[in-house]
Motif scaffolding. Sequence first.
Motif, mmCIF file in Angstrom:
data_model
loop_
_atom_site.group_PDB
_atom_site.id
_atom_site.type_symbol
_atom_site.label_atom_id
_atom_site.label_comp_id
_atom_site.label_asym_id
_atom_site.label_seq_id
_atom_site.Cartn_x
_atom_site.Cartn_y
_atom_site.Cartn_z
ATOM 1 N N ALA A 189 0.846 -1.205 0.000
ATOM 2 C CA ALA A 189 0.000 0.000 0.000
ATOM 3 C C ALA A 189 0.877 1.248 0.000
ATOM 4 C CB ALA A 189 -0.902 -0.006 1.236
ATOM 5 N N PHE A 190 1.944 1.196 0.812
ATOM 6 C CA PHE A 190 2.878 2.321 0.890
ATOM 7 C C PHE A 190 3.558 2.535 -0.468
ATOM 8 C CE2 PHE A 190 6.667 4.540 2.570
ATOM 9 C CZ PHE A 190 6.039 5.445 3.423
ATOM 10 N N ALA A 191 3.929 1.410 -1.108
ATOM 11 C CA ALA A 191 4.561 1.498 -2.432
ATOM 12 C C ALA A 191 3.576 2.093 -3.441
ATOM 13 C CB ALA A 191 5.016 0.114 -2.874
ATOM 14 N N ALA A 192 2.317 1.690 -3.338
ATOM 15 C CA ALA A 192 1.301 2.227 -4.253
ATOM 16 C C ALA A 192 1.169 3.734 -4.079
ATOM 17 C CB ALA A 192 -0.042 1.543 -3.995
ATOM 18 N N LEU A 193 1.247 4.197 -2.822
ATOM 19 C CA LEU A 193 1.185 5.637 -2.552
ATOM 20 C C LEU A 193 2.406 6.341 -3.127
ATOM 21 C CD1 LEU A 193 -0.069 5.790 1.162
ATOM 22 C CD2 LEU A 193 -1.199 6.839 -0.804
ATOM 23 N N LEU A 194 3.569 5.751 -2.883
ATOM 24 C CA LEU A 194 4.817 6.360 -3.369
ATOM 25 C C LEU A 194 4.826 6.447 -4.889
ATOM 26 C CD1 LEU A 194 7.496 4.645 -1.084
ATOM 27 C CD2 LEU A 194 7.004 7.091 -1.176
ATOM 28 N N TYR A 329 -2.432 12.471 2.061
ATOM 29 C CA TYR A 329 -2.820 13.858 1.798
ATOM 30 C C TYR A 329 -2.277 14.312 0.440
ATOM 31 C CZ TYR A 329 -3.137 18.917 2.325
ATOM 32 O OH TYR A 329 -3.415 20.237 2.128
ATOM 33 N N TYR A 330 -1.000 14.003 0.217
ATOM 34 C CA TYR A 330 -0.321 14.419 -1.006
ATOM 35 C C TYR A 330 -0.930 13.745 -2.241
ATOM 36 C CZ TYR A 330 3.694 15.706 -3.905
ATOM 37 O OH TYR A 330 4.503 16.214 -4.874
ATOM 38 N N ARG A 331 -1.346 12.492 -2.066
ATOM 39 C CA ARG A 331 -1.889 11.719 -3.198
ATOM 40 C C ARG A 331 -3.413 11.786 -3.287
ATOM 41 N NH1 ARG A 331 2.568 11.643 -5.628
ATOM 42 N NH2 ARG A 331 4.093 9.996 -5.216
ATOM 43 N N TYR A 332 -4.008 12.632 -2.457
ATOM 44 C CA TYR A 332 -5.473 12.630 -2.392
ATOM 45 C C TYR A 332 -6.139 12.781 -3.763
ATOM 46 C CZ TYR A 332 -10.231 13.545 -0.985
ATOM 47 O OH TYR A 332 -11.598 13.480 -0.870
ATOM 48 N N PRO A 333 -5.623 13.667 -4.632
ATOM 49 C CA PRO A 333 -6.278 13.791 -5.942
ATOM 50 C C PRO A 333 -6.341 12.466 -6.701
ATOM 51 C CG PRO A 333 -4.716 15.569 -5.582
ATOM 52 C CD PRO A 333 -4.524 14.621 -4.452
#
Lengths: 657, 168
Positions: A189-194, A329-333
Amino acid sequence: MADFGYISLVLALVAAVYAVFAFVFAGRGKNPVLAHSARNSLLVVGGLVTLAVGIMLFALLTHNFRIEYVAQYTSSDLSWNYLLSAIWAGNSGSLLFWAWLLAIFSLIAVLQKRDTGRELVPYAAATLMFIEAFFLVLLLTVANPFKELSFTPAEGYGLNPLLENPGMLFHPPSLLAGYVTFTIPFAFAFAALLMRRLGDEWLMVIRRWTLLAWLFLGIGNLIGAWWAYVELGWGGYWAWDPVENASFVPWLVATAFLHSIMMQRRRGMLKVWNISLITLTFVLAILGTFLTRSGVLSSVHTFAADPVLGTMFLSFIGAVVITSAALVYYRYPDLRSESEMESLLSRESTFLLNNLLLVGAAFAVLLGTFFPIISEAVRGVKISVGPPFFNQVNTPIFLAIILLAGICTLIGWRRASAKNLLRHFLAPGVAAVLAAAVLFVAGLRQWPAIVALAICAFVVATIFYEWFRGTRARHRMRGHNYLKSFGGLIMSNRPRYGGYIVHLAIILITIGIVGSSLYDVEKETTLMPNDSLTINNYVLTYDSLDSYDTLSKTVVSASLDVYNRGKFIGTVTPEKYFHRNYEQAVTEVAIRSSLLEDLYVILIGWDESGGATAFKVMVKPLVNWIWLGGIVLVVGGLLAFWPEGRTAPAPRKEGTD
Amino acid sequence: MTTITGYRTILCIVLLVTGLTLFPAAAARAATLSELAKEFICQCGCTLVLDSCTHAECHSKTQMTALLQQKIDEGLPPAEITALFVRQYGEQVLASPPKKGFNLTAWLLPFAAILAGAALVYVMLRKWVRQGNRPQPGAAAPPTAETDDPYARRLERELRDFGEKGFR
């Protein structure tokens, strides 16, 4: 030898740190050579930590009391299985086991052949190795399992006799495996966010890992409950102890996650929620590890009360929470979902409610667990929060969750009509009312039990009704006989039908809890030889008290003949152990078990001169349903876990929907 | 339809809140030693209720149980026994925080959080349903009722989708 263990951990740390950077750079630069090297470093980490575990196991088996950990948790009279299990008996050993499991699971997750989510692997592996490095740092600084004493003691202190139970072989490793396995879905999940790859691929990768972690944690908790029941001699199986709660809370949140990811897969909804849930599950798993070692809350399960270790864990948890929250927050869009629904009355709504209640239950348990600290900080008054609080607050929430499991089964995705609902809920509703009536006629008067059991009947009826509808539909469409149609139905969507079997398991467990907690009977009495005690249908006649020595302990054993409705059914021998290397006497309860009820006999004490002996006897209905539920849970969980065999898309005719 | 759904929501909320009072505290009806022993924490450090203290020989458990039995024999009502224990051992002897003052936070916050969550879920669902029901050019109206045949077709479609696309 201890030095070899320590050095292998140092080298593993170096390799893990290298792996973090190698995977990040390989991921960014798409450098195949660096990627290959990074994968090799993962093998090195796995090999070195395995070597360290091997060295520790060898030290335990060969009674190397020079190593403090070995001296502290074993003695030379301990059998080989308990010697091996001592690796998770203490703080540093269990952390070593944690690090080893993580290294092995990381290896499997990274090297696993996969159709989807390959692009996520480098960053996920870097995350996993970062976490591995954190645990290796703990092992090398504040929790060194290879720490040597300045002398070699002739004998070790030995394992706490309460831990000498088959539960010790399965409960701690299962719980630890559950905690560790949650690291894998978190890392992806963290990798997906990154990587800004926030579609479904990370869900496809981690569903089975999450299910595995959920199963490990669930089985671990159930084995722990069984262990407490047979070993501790208080007739209970769940004490709402802070550490028990700490392992239950991530299980609840993971249960919510396993449901909510279906919403994302089907409808593209709840992307932020899913990422947040799996992060929360991981954080709560680490919190459980922190609670057993920090001394922040008193618990019978406490390994250590090390403020430095506690601070390190807390810092790690803080870092994970802040980084993940910032990333979300950063990836919210990219996480905003195209949420659309057709009706309030749909399975989607029940899934949202299910998530709300599961997370609400987790919050209630967590709040109760930490409330003593909160109260002391706010009021300056020490208070306790025990079973009465948790039972009262959680019972209505859990009953609502179970009821929802039944409702959800029969409501279709997208839209359900009131007419349809009425038609499908009629049979289960009648089953619930009938069950309540039968229970009332049978003599049950505690209405919480009647309500709970009626809900159980409703849920069971909905599941069987759904299976019946599905089987009938397949029978009509394909012409197979009913048995083949049912088998085909189950096997063609194992996650769904495995899930229903898990629901049945929860029902069995609920019935067991209702029976054993609301209808248990107990008597405490002092008997002379040949005196009898009557409890429910049982008559127990006290025969004799014997004492004998074994290598490690003195055993005092009482014999009582047991009659059920006048028929002799056997002799029970509750005992007390007096271990030579352990101050406290240990109670060995005698249990005569059946599917209907358990007869639970505890030897309390005796008069050395007069022959008067005190016993506590309990009759606990339906306890075995809890353990049976555990077995069904494993069956359903494994069915849902079974690899998905994909089929090639079939040519579709227009209008079949 | 909206009004009916609104009433249902209110009913659910009421049921959830009353759940707290529908499951009365054992303390209110505790009268026997066995029941009262579940209301107090053993002071030996085991952190468990008297009835569950894991120590086979526990001085604290023996002393507290004897005091309990004595007060029960004297006919003291449970509330007075509780007050006596709190005076003797402090508030931490109670197995659950009394439902007053700051402690109400622990008792009510979970339900308040769930209710707030339910309200939020309701608002979101309404919004999503509005978005989902916007008429789309050329789109066929979704079926409002299912017969057995559509059920069979839906099941087949779902099972086929699982086989082709993985879990859903």
